[in-house]
Design an enzyme around this catalytic site. Structure first.
Site, PDB file in Angstrom:
ATOM      1  N   CYS A  48       0.849  -1.198   0.000  1.00 32.45           N
ATOM      2  CA  CYS A  48       0.000   0.000   0.000  1.00 32.45           C
ATOM      3  C   CYS A  48       0.883   1.245   0.000  1.00 32.45           C
ATOM      4  O   CYS A  48       1.843   1.331   0.776  1.00 32.45           O
ATOM      5  CB  CYS A  48      -0.899  -0.002   1.235  1.00 32.45           C
ATOM      6  SG  CYS A  48      -1.847   1.525   1.436  1.00 32.45           S
TER       7      CYS A  48
ATOM      8  N   GLU B 152       3.174  -5.779   8.639  1.00 31.42           N
ATOM      9  CA  GLU B 152       3.522  -4.393   8.345  1.00 31.42           C
ATOM     10  C   GLU B 152       4.635  -3.906   9.271  1.00 31.42           C
ATOM     11  O   GLU B 152       5.568  -3.224   8.836  1.00 31.42           O
ATOM     12  CB  GLU B 152       2.288  -3.494   8.477  1.00 31.42           C
ATOM     13  CG  GLU B 152       2.588  -2.052   8.125  1.00 31.42           C
ATOM     14  CD  GLU B 152       1.434  -1.108   8.393  1.00 31.42           C
ATOM     15  OE1 GLU B 152       1.704   0.069   8.721  1.00 31.42           O
ATOM     16  OE2 GLU B 152       0.259  -1.542   8.282  1.00 31.42           O
TER      17      GLU B 152
ATOM     18  N   ASN C   9      -7.090  -4.028  11.423  1.00 27.12           N
ATOM     19  CA  ASN C   9      -8.066  -2.932  11.390  1.00 27.12           C
ATOM     20  C   ASN C   9      -9.475  -3.431  11.702  1.00 27.12           C
ATOM     21  O   ASN C   9     -10.273  -2.713  12.301  1.00 27.12           O
ATOM     22  CB  ASN C   9      -7.994  -2.195  10.052  1.00 27.12           C
ATOM     23  CG  ASN C   9      -8.676  -2.925   8.917  1.00 27.12           C
ATOM     24  OD1 ASN C   9      -9.873  -2.787   8.685  1.00 27.12           O
ATOM     25  ND2 ASN C   9      -7.912  -3.723   8.189  1.00 27.12           N
TER      26      ASN C   9
ATOM     27  N   SER D 287     -10.322  -4.836   4.296  1.00 30.65           N
ATOM     28  CA  SER D 287      -9.968  -5.876   3.322  1.00 30.65           C
ATOM     29  C   SER D 287     -11.145  -6.797   3.012  1.00 30.65           C
ATOM     30  O   SER D 287     -10.953  -7.918   2.543  1.00 30.65           O
ATOM     31  CB  SER D 287      -8.782  -6.695   3.847  1.00 30.65           C
ATOM     32  OG  SER D 287      -9.025  -7.170   5.158  1.00 30.65           O
TER      33      SER D 287
END
Length: 321
Positions: free
Chosen positions: A104, A134, A232, A275
């Site tokens: 991203c 990440e 998230n 997602s």
């Protein structure tokens, strides 16, 4: 949104929800690679953290692996939306893999910040969850400069060379409120702690948390569609509970909803992680409708229009004719 006394069983559907621009780009990258070059296309880690998306792409010929060493030499490998460290790029090059980097762009921004501050000899406090892909990718940009801050309890254990050369960065998918609290605690210890040049928590994470706060205030139950390994999505459950919902649950599919969750409930809030494809939300709404929740109201807190271009590698001929 004004408080409203429900007259029937109703569903408040948060907007925005579901796919963010980075996820849309990453999933499309795998789809385009399959179209242009044919199966198999290898993908390091899950392209995005969603069970349904991964299964769908596997059915089309994507092969998901944990590490690049599992990819046959010379093949194409897609790097996931969460980003990878320079060491992973180096390993791919050594194995002569042809790469499509679906990181991203907002994660890439954090990588670039880490490199820049490391080059200026700053200590970097990376707020995030240990073991998240990440975080591993960002930390790999400057491991000698980066310390992980995973929760408030870890703040007191931080040791730095020079408190006057100290900056914080963060994983993009964190709880906004918890991150603010962590930064406050860090600044209590290190008053000269420097903020990043722009907010690291991505726009989509923030927007979805704002939206779920709005519906949670009126909902006895909030259902968040998303996978257990989606940071998230899990944060949306926490935010819903913290802002008025009596209960909140994370589900991959409509079939995961338990009938007892709905007992005595008149208002259900529904949202989905960044997602999650919209078809899974539609299935949840259909399941709720069968239980009499047929008054569906969409609650829009902010408009989104961001789009990212596909990875540049997809515009090159990766495979010889």
């Amino acid at each position: 949104m004004e408080p409203k006394t429900p007259t029937a069983r109703r569903v408040l559907v948060a907007k925005p929800r579901g796919y963010c621009a980075g996820v849309d780009r990453a999933v499309e990258a795998v789809e385009k690679a399959l179209e242009q070059y044919g199966a198999p296309i290898y993908v390091r880690k899950q392209i995005v953290h969603n069970t349904h998306v991964v299964k769908t792409l596997e059915a089309r010929g994507a092969i998901f692996v944990e590490e690049t060493e599992e990819v046959p030499e010379g093949e194409i490998v897609v790097f996931s939306a969460h980003g990878v460290s320079p060491a992973v790029h180096d390993e791919a090059a050594q194995r002569q893999l042809r790469t499509i980097d679906a990181t991203c762009p907002l994660v890439t921004k954090v990588h670039n910040e880490a490199k820049r501050f490391a080059n200026q000899d700053y200590d970097i406090l990376l707020i995030g969850h240990e073991g998240h892909e990440e975080v591993e990718g960002t930390a790999g940009e400057a491991p000698e400069h980066i310390q992980l801050v995973d929760g408030l309890d870890s703040v007191d254990r931080i040791q730095v060379k020079d408190p006057d050369k100290l900056v914080w960065l963060s994983q993009t998918t964190l709880s906004v409120d918890e991150t603010i609290e962590t930064v406050k605690r860090l600044k209590d210890r290190f008053p000269t702690l420097l903020d990043p040049p722009s907010d690291d928590i991505c726009y989509a994470t923030q927007n979805r948390q704002v939206a779920v706060k709005e519906i949670a205030a009126e909902s006895q139950l909030v259902i968040v569609v998303g996978s257990e390994n989606s940071s998230n999505s899990k944060r949306l459950v926490e935010v819903a509970k913290d802002h008025g919902a009596d209960a909140a649950y994370l589900v991959d599919y409509a079939a995961d909803i338990r009938d007892e969750w709905l007992e005595g409930v008149t208002t259900v809030g529904v949202t989905s992680g960044a997602s999650v494809p919209e078809e899974l939300v539609d299935e949840v709404l259909a399941r709720l409708a069968k239980h009499g929740f047929d008054d569906v109201q969409e609650v829009e807190s902010v408009k989104e229009s961001m789009r990212f271009a596909l990875p540049h590698e997809l515009r090159k001929n990766l495979r010889a004719n």
